[in-house]
Scaffold this motif. Structure first.
Motif, PDB file in Angstrom:
ATOM      1  N   UNK A 184       0.856  -1.185   0.000  1.00  0.00           N
ATOM      2  CA  UNK A 184       0.000   0.000   0.000  1.00  0.00           C
ATOM      3  C   UNK A 184       0.892   1.234   0.000  1.00  0.00           C
ATOM      4  N   UNK A 185       0.802   2.095  -1.016  1.00  0.00           N
ATOM      5  CA  UNK A 185       1.693   3.258  -1.086  1.00  0.00           C
ATOM      6  C   UNK A 185       1.468   4.277   0.040  1.00  0.00           C
ATOM      7  N   UNK A 186       0.317   4.250   0.676  1.00  0.00           N
ATOM      8  CA  UNK A 186       0.026   5.219   1.733  1.00  0.00           C
ATOM      9  C   UNK A 186       0.465   4.745   3.121  1.00  0.00           C
ATOM     10  N   UNK A 187       0.711   3.444   3.283  1.00  0.00           N
ATOM     11  CA  UNK A 187       0.996   2.888   4.598  1.00  0.00           C
ATOM     12  C   UNK A 187       2.179   1.928   4.558  1.00  0.00           C
ATOM     13  N   UNK A 188       2.868   1.816   5.685  1.00  0.00           N
ATOM     14  CA  UNK A 188       3.884   0.787   5.885  1.00  0.00           C
ATOM     15  C   UNK A 188       3.359  -0.109   6.994  1.00  0.00           C
ATOM     16  N   UNK A 189       3.348  -1.419   6.757  1.00  0.00           N
ATOM     17  CA  UNK A 189       2.889  -2.384   7.743  1.00  0.00           C
ATOM     18  C   UNK A 189       4.102  -3.090   8.337  1.00  0.00           C
ATOM     19  N   UNK A 190       4.143  -3.184   9.653  1.00  0.00           N
ATOM     20  CA  UNK A 190       5.266  -3.790  10.357  1.00  0.00           C
ATOM     21  C   UNK A 190       4.714  -4.877  11.275  1.00  0.00           C
ATOM     22  N   UNK A 191       5.239  -6.092  11.159  1.00  0.00           N
ATOM     23  CA  UNK A 191       4.843  -7.176  12.064  1.00  0.00           C
ATOM     24  C   UNK A 191       5.880  -7.213  13.174  1.00  0.00           C
ATOM     25  N   UNK A 192       5.407  -7.116  14.423  1.00  0.00           N
ATOM     26  CA  UNK A 192       6.307  -7.096  15.575  1.00  0.00           C
ATOM     27  C   UNK A 192       5.937  -8.201  16.554  1.00  0.00           C
ATOM     28  N   UNK A 193       6.931  -8.618  17.339  1.00  0.00           N
ATOM     29  CA  UNK A 193       6.712  -9.666  18.324  1.00  0.00           C
ATOM     30  C   UNK A 193       7.325  -9.207  19.638  1.00  0.00           C
ATOM     31  N   UNK A 194       6.571  -9.297  20.692  1.00  0.00           N
ATOM     32  CA  UNK A 194       7.056  -8.933  22.011  1.00  0.00           C
ATOM     33  C   UNK A 194       7.613 -10.150  22.729  1.00  0.00           C
TER      34      UNK A 194
END
Length: 116
Positions: A102-112
Motif C-alpha cells: 500500500x503506497x500510503x501505509x507501511x505495515x510492520x509485524x512485531x513480536x514482544x
C-alpha cells in the motif's frame, strides 16, 4: 477522502523505531545500544489465525501488525531494528516490514517478549 480521514483517525498509538549501534567501551569492549531513528503515530492491528501466531500466544509472546503512515523514514525500517511502544514502554522485535503493498501505509509485524 472520508475513508482516508477515518483511517488516519485510528492512529492512536505512539511508537519509535530504533537502530542498533555498536559502541566501543573501555578496554575495547564493544556493546550494542539502540538509537532512535523514527517516531510516529501508529495503529496496532491484532494478528490472528496462523499457527505461528497461536504458538507465540501460548508462550506469552504478543504479535501485532502495526500500520504507520508511509514516508522515507518508515520505509527505511528493517528487521534488524526494534520498535518501542512509547506510551507503554514495551519493546518489540521487528519480524517483517511491508512498504510495498500500500503506497500510503507501511505495515510492520512485531513480536514482544523476544530480544530484537
Amino acid at each position: 477522502m472520508v475513508k482516508a480521514a477515518a483511517q488516519t483517525a485510528r492512529l492512536t498509538e505512539s511508537v519509535a523505531f530504533d537502530v542498533p549501534v555498536q559502541v566501543s567501551g573501555p578496554g575495547g569492549v564493544t556493546s550494542t545500544t539502540w538509537e532512535q531513528r523514527h517516531a510516529c503515530r501508529a495503529q496496532f492491528l491484532y494478528s490472528t489465525g496462523s499457527e505461528v501466531v497461536e504458538a507465540a500466544r501460548l508462550e506469552g509472546r504478543p504479535i501485532f501488525k502495526i500500520r504507520v503512515r508511509s514516508c522515507a523514514a518508515a520505509r527505511s525500517v528493517t528487521t534488524d531494528w526494534q520498535m518501542r511502544d512509547t506510551r507503554r514502554a514495551a519493546v518489540y522485535a521487528i519480524r517483517e516490514v511491508d512498504g510495498i503493498t500500500d503506497p500510503a501505509w507501511v505495515y510492520v509485524v512485531v513480536e514482544g517478549g523476544k530480544a530484537p
